[in-house]
Design an enzyme around this catalytic site. Structure first.
Site, PDB file in Angstrom:
ATOM      1  N   GLU A 201       0.833  -1.210   0.000  1.00 66.88           N
ATOM      2  CA  GLU A 201       0.000   0.000   0.000  1.00 66.88           C
ATOM      3  C   GLU A 201       0.863   1.254   0.000  1.00 66.88           C
ATOM      4  OE1 GLU A 201      -0.417  -2.651   1.998  1.00 66.88           O
ATOM      5  OE2 GLU A 201      -2.079  -3.321   0.756  1.00 66.88           O
TER       6      GLU A 201
ATOM      7  N   THR B  43     -10.360  -6.642   2.945  1.00 67.46           N
ATOM      8  CA  THR B  43      -9.850  -5.696   1.944  1.00 67.46           C
ATOM      9  C   THR B  43      -8.515  -6.214   1.415  1.00 67.46           C
ATOM     10  OG1 THR B  43      -8.632  -4.396   3.572  1.00 67.46           O
ATOM     11  CG2 THR B  43     -10.920  -3.736   3.129  1.00 67.46           C
ATOM     12  N   SER B  66      -4.686  -8.032   9.985  1.00 70.73           N
ATOM     13  CA  SER B  66      -5.330  -8.122   8.668  1.00 70.73           C
ATOM     14  C   SER B  66      -4.990  -6.863   7.867  1.00 70.73           C
ATOM     15  CB  SER B  66      -6.843  -8.256   8.807  1.00 70.73           C
ATOM     16  OG  SER B  66      -7.392  -7.099   9.397  1.00 70.73           O
ATOM     17  N   HIS B  67      -5.196  -6.961   6.563  1.00 69.63           N
ATOM     18  CA  HIS B  67      -4.880  -5.832   5.691  1.00 69.63           C
ATOM     19  C   HIS B  67      -5.592  -4.560   6.152  1.00 69.63           C
ATOM     20  CE1 HIS B  67      -5.597  -3.210   2.209  1.00 69.63           C
ATOM     21  NE2 HIS B  67      -4.352  -3.521   1.906  1.00 69.63           N
ATOM     22  N   ALA B  68      -6.892  -4.665   6.400  1.00 72.89           N
ATOM     23  CA  ALA B  68      -7.668  -3.484   6.794  1.00 72.89           C
ATOM     24  C   ALA B  68      -7.134  -2.898   8.099  1.00 72.89           C
ATOM     25  CB  ALA B  68      -9.140  -3.849   6.950  1.00 72.89           C
TER      26      ALA B  68
END
Lengths: 339, 112
Positions: A201, B43, B66-68
């Site tokens: 990200e 996500t 987790s990603h989120a």
């Protein structure tokens, strides 16, 4: 580094010496991660050098519809979760992160090789050629190995992380308030932010900010564009265009995100005996490395990546045939019977 | 008006209100409006541009790493993960009040 991985076969065990590197086995989890990044990027560069990135983009645009790119993760995830896979068994790996990274690399080198073979088949024979039992069997074998080291597998990063987080809780539980233990564990999710080891990200938004601004000026930085295409858009120009548009809208409305200050681990561990601090720090470092694997390498090189899209195209092509189901082994038999 | 509460994990704190946008697949991201509350099973990296513009992110799956959870914690986007029954109870366009302090969601009427 080679490995033959087939269902039901335990290929590695604790204490296995894995590395074919001239420098010997990795001395830290971070070093092991660097090796994985280097090897995956080198393999991908060889593919791009052989085919040419413009040719890859052209084939993707001509042969792979945008909805297939957009839906690839969701479709593939269904394949993964709806089939009962015959994973190999293994012992010892949960205790050794560097060994696990080496196994992950072995698996993904083979996974990427097959992805490029699938791409070559599309180039030579068209996307219709993806329905054949030999290729399908190869894709099942490849996905079995990938799933074996996948995020949620019994030896995968989530289990590796859980084991270490539980140990940190066990070490610190009676010594400080639970909120402080919680804060300390959050450090394991605060990823490094270096040029190589960072979250996808962080990397992607950084690249998008450069690319979106350059594009505004009527110029285009090809190296940035190509990185976005290969790492985050599965070589789909349309997917990249959508990401750039969404990014511009986000920043137009919300501006740059407010960055959070990471918890001060030194202060949080301050009063503890040094051996306890040492073990906790080591465990958190391993958790961070495993999270880099989850949040950087997985989206760039595993089932969410272009390599995953290639595998997913084969699964989808077969699944569209009449008489197939979510059971990939049954589908393989059906394909063989029809041959 | 309906209230949901549970022992969900708070990845990043915040008390916000917004219109729910339910993301079941990546294609659903196209309907996301800045300032909305993102509601998803989980996500991934493809959700990031929309997450940056979200008032809050809620996921049915997920834990501390987790990603989120990681992304929202890093970017101070109010977020709760592991919200059981989330996609069963929340529909597109619903007005949602998110309170991470009390681990509560107040679900209002869906507005077209």
């Amino acid at each position: 580094m080679t490995a033959i991985i087939s269902p039901g076969v335990a290929t590695y065990g604790a204490g296995s010496t894995m590395s074919a590197s001239p420098f010997g086995p990795a001395r830290s989890t971070e070093a092991a991660l660097f090796r994985v990044v280097h090897a995956c990027e080198k393999q991908r560069k060889q593919f791009e050098d052989r085919v040419g990135i413009d040719n890859i983009l052209a084939v993707m645009e001509a042969e792979v519809p945008t909805p297939a790119v957009e839906a690839s993760i969701d479709i593939y995830r269904n394949v993964i979760r709806q089939n009962a896979w015959n994973f190999p068994k293994i012992e010892g790996v949960l205790g050794n992160v560097s060994l696990f990274f080496s196994i992950w690399l072995d698996v993904h080198e083979q996974y990427y090789d097959l992805a490029t073979d699938i791409f070559d088949m599309i180039v030579t024979y068209g996307i219709e050629s993806l329905v054949n039992p030999t290729l399908y069997a190869e894709v099942i074998r490849s996905e079995t190995a990938r799933g074996w080291v996948g995020k949620r597998s019994v030896i995968g990063p989530d289990q590796q992380i859980e084991k270490r987080a539980s140990r940190v809780e066990e070490l610190l539980g009676g010594l400080m308030p639970l909120e402080d233990v919680d804060q300390i564990l959050n450090v394991g999710g605060a990823l490094p932010c270096t040029a190589v080891l960072r979250s996808a990200e962080e990397d992607m938004t950084g690249l998008l900010s450069v690319y979106a601004n350059l594009d505004d000026d009527g110029t285009e930085d090809l190296s940035v564009r190509n990185r976005l295409l290969r790492d985050y858009s599965k070589y789909s120009v349309k997917d990249l265009d959508q990401k750039v548009a969404a990014y511009r809208q986000s920043f137009a409305s919300a501006g740059a995100p407010e960055s959070r200050i990471a918890p001060d681990l030194d202060a949080l561990l301050g009063g503890l005996p040094l051996p306890l601090r040492a073990e906790t720090t080591e465990l958190l470092g391993e958790i961070q490395s495993l999270n880099v694997l989850n949040l950087n390498l997985e989206p760039r090189f595993s089932f969410k990546s272009w390599a995953g899209l290639m595998h997913g195209l084969v699964f989808s092509a077969v699944r569209e045939l009449p008489g197939t189901s979510t059971d990939v082994y049954r589908n393989l038999n059906t394909l063989k019977e029809k041959q | 008006m309906k209230t949901m509460s549970g022992n969900w994990r708070v990845a990043a704190p915040g008390e916000v209100r917004g219109r729910a946008v339910v993301i079941r697949t990546q294609a659903d991201l196209a309907k996301f409006e800045p300032g909305s509350v993102m509601v998803a099973v989980q996500t991934d990296v493809n959700y990031v541009a929309q997450m940056l513009a979200a008032a809050a992110v809620l996921t049915e799956d997920g834990g501390r790493y987790s990603h989120a959870a990681i992304f929202c914690r890093e970017n101070s986007i109010p977020c709760m993960v592991g919200v059981e029954g989330l996609l069963h109870n929340v529909t597109d366009g619903m007005e949602v009040v998110v309170s991470t302090k009390n681990r509560v969601l107040i679900l209002g009427e869906a507005v077209a």
